[in-house]
Design a protein around this motif. Structure first.
Motif, short mmCIF file in Angstrom:
data_model
loop_
_atom_site.label_atom_id
_atom_site.label_comp_id
_atom_site.label_asym_id
_atom_site.label_seq_id
_atom_site.Cartn_x
_atom_site.Cartn_y
_atom_site.Cartn_z
N MET A 2 -48.73 -14.85 13.15
CA MET A 2 -47.52 -15.62 13.32
C MET A 2 -46.92 -15.86 11.94
N ILE A 3 -45.60 -15.77 11.85
CA ILE A 3 -44.89 -15.99 10.59
C ILE A 3 -43.88 -17.12 10.78
N ARG A 4 -43.90 -18.04 9.83
CA ARG A 4 -42.89 -19.10 9.80
C ARG A 4 -41.79 -18.68 8.82
N HIS A 5 -40.55 -18.84 9.25
CA HIS A 5 -39.37 -18.51 8.45
C HIS A 5 -38.62 -19.81 8.22
N LEU A 6 -38.57 -20.26 6.96
CA LEU A 6 -37.87 -21.48 6.59
C LEU A 6 -36.65 -21.14 5.75
N VAL A 7 -35.54 -21.80 6.06
CA VAL A 7 -34.32 -21.60 5.28
C VAL A 7 -33.71 -22.98 5.02
N LEU A 8 -33.38 -23.24 3.77
CA LEU A 8 -32.71 -24.48 3.38
C LEU A 8 -31.34 -24.13 2.82
N PHE A 9 -30.32 -24.76 3.37
CA PHE A 9 -28.93 -24.48 2.99
C PHE A 9 -28.34 -25.63 2.19
N LYS A 10 -27.55 -25.27 1.19
CA LYS A 10 -26.81 -26.24 0.39
C LYS A 10 -25.34 -25.89 0.51
N LEU A 11 -24.56 -26.86 1.02
CA LEU A 11 -23.12 -26.63 1.12
C LEU A 11 -22.52 -26.50 -0.28
N ASN A 12 -21.56 -25.62 -0.42
CA ASN A 12 -20.89 -25.45 -1.70
C ASN A 12 -20.12 -26.71 -2.07
N GLU A 13 -19.90 -26.87 -3.34
CA GLU A 13 -19.15 -28.01 -3.86
C GLU A 13 -17.82 -28.14 -3.13
N GLY A 14 -17.51 -29.34 -2.67
CA GLY A 14 -16.24 -29.60 -2.00
C GLY A 14 -16.22 -29.28 -0.51
N VAL A 15 -17.33 -28.76 0.04
CA VAL A 15 -17.41 -28.43 1.46
C VAL A 15 -18.16 -29.55 2.18
N ASP A 16 -17.56 -30.07 3.24
CA ASP A 16 -18.16 -31.15 4.02
C ASP A 16 -18.65 -30.64 5.36
N ARG A 17 -19.52 -31.43 5.98
CA ARG A 17 -20.09 -31.06 7.27
C ARG A 17 -19.04 -30.89 8.37
N ASP A 18 -17.93 -31.60 8.25
CA ASP A 18 -16.91 -31.51 9.30
C ASP A 18 -15.89 -30.39 9.05
N ASP A 19 -16.08 -29.63 7.99
CA ASP A 19 -15.24 -28.45 7.75
C ASP A 19 -15.36 -27.52 8.96
N PRO A 20 -14.25 -27.04 9.50
CA PRO A 20 -14.32 -26.18 10.70
C PRO A 20 -15.22 -24.96 10.53
N ARG A 21 -15.30 -24.40 9.34
CA ARG A 21 -16.19 -23.26 9.10
C ARG A 21 -17.65 -23.67 9.25
N VAL A 22 -17.97 -24.85 8.76
CA VAL A 22 -19.33 -25.36 8.85
C VAL A 22 -19.68 -25.65 10.31
N VAL A 23 -18.78 -26.30 11.02
CA VAL A 23 -19.00 -26.61 12.43
C VAL A 23 -19.28 -25.32 13.21
N ALA A 24 -18.50 -24.29 12.95
CA ALA A 24 -18.69 -23.00 13.63
C ALA A 24 -20.02 -22.36 13.22
N GLY A 25 -20.37 -22.46 11.93
CA GLY A 25 -21.63 -21.90 11.45
C GLY A 25 -22.84 -22.59 12.06
N VAL A 26 -22.77 -23.91 12.18
CA VAL A 26 -23.86 -24.66 12.82
C VAL A 26 -23.98 -24.25 14.28
N ARG A 27 -22.87 -24.14 14.97
CA ARG A 27 -22.89 -23.73 16.37
C ARG A 27 -23.53 -22.35 16.52
N ALA A 28 -23.18 -21.43 15.63
CA ALA A 28 -23.75 -20.08 15.68
C ALA A 28 -25.27 -20.13 15.52
N PHE A 29 -25.76 -20.94 14.59
CA PHE A 29 -27.20 -21.04 14.39
C PHE A 29 -27.89 -21.76 15.54
N GLN A 30 -27.26 -22.76 16.10
CA GLN A 30 -27.85 -23.47 17.24
C GLN A 30 -28.07 -22.52 18.42
N GLU A 31 -27.21 -21.54 18.57
CA GLU A 31 -27.30 -20.61 19.69
C GLU A 31 -28.30 -19.48 19.46
#
Length: 97
Positions: free
Chosen positions: A1-30
Motif C-alpha cells: 500500500m502506498i500513501r500519497h500526500l500533497v500539500l498545497f500553498k495558494l499563490n500570493e494574493g489568491v484567496d480560498r473564495d477565488d472562483p478558480r480555487v473553488v473549481a479546483g477544490v470541487r475537482a479534487f473532491q470528486e
C-alpha cells in the motif's frame, strides 16, 4: 500500500473564495469517486493559521506503484492538477505503508 500526500500553498494574493480555487477544490473532491485505483481519499482545507502551514491537503492511498502511476496519469487527476497550477504550488510525499 502506498500513501500519497500533497500539500498545497495558494499563490500570493489568491484567496480560498477565488472562483478558480473553488473549481479546483470541487475537482479534487470528486476524484475519490472517479478514479478506481484510489483505495482511500481525503482532501480538505488546513484549519490552522501558522506561518509554515500549507493551505490545502490531499491524503490518499493506492495498492502499489503501478496503481499510483495509473492514478497520476488518470485524465481526471491531470485535469485537477492543471487547474491548481494556475493558483498554487505544492509538495508531495509518496511512501509505502
Amino acid at each position: 500500500m502506498i500513501r500519497h500526500l500533497v500539500l498545497f500553498k495558494l499563490n500570493e494574493g489568491v484567496d480560498r473564495d477565488d472562483p478558480r480555487v473553488v473549481a479546483g477544490v470541487r475537482a479534487f473532491q470528486e476524484l475519490g469517486a472517479s478514479i478506481p485505483e484510489l483505495t482511500s481519499w481525503e482532501c480538505a482545507w488546513n484549519i490552522t493559521d501558522r506561518p509554515i502551514a500549507y493551505d490545502y491537503a490531499i491524503n490518499c492511498t493506492v495498492a502499489d506503484r503501478d496503481a499510483l502511476v495509473r492514478y497520476l496519469e488518470h485524465p481526471a487527476h491531470q485535469a485537477g492538477v492543471a487547474q491548481w497550477k494556475e493558483f498554487a504550488t505544492w509538495v508531495i510525499a509518496d511512501y509505502e505503508i
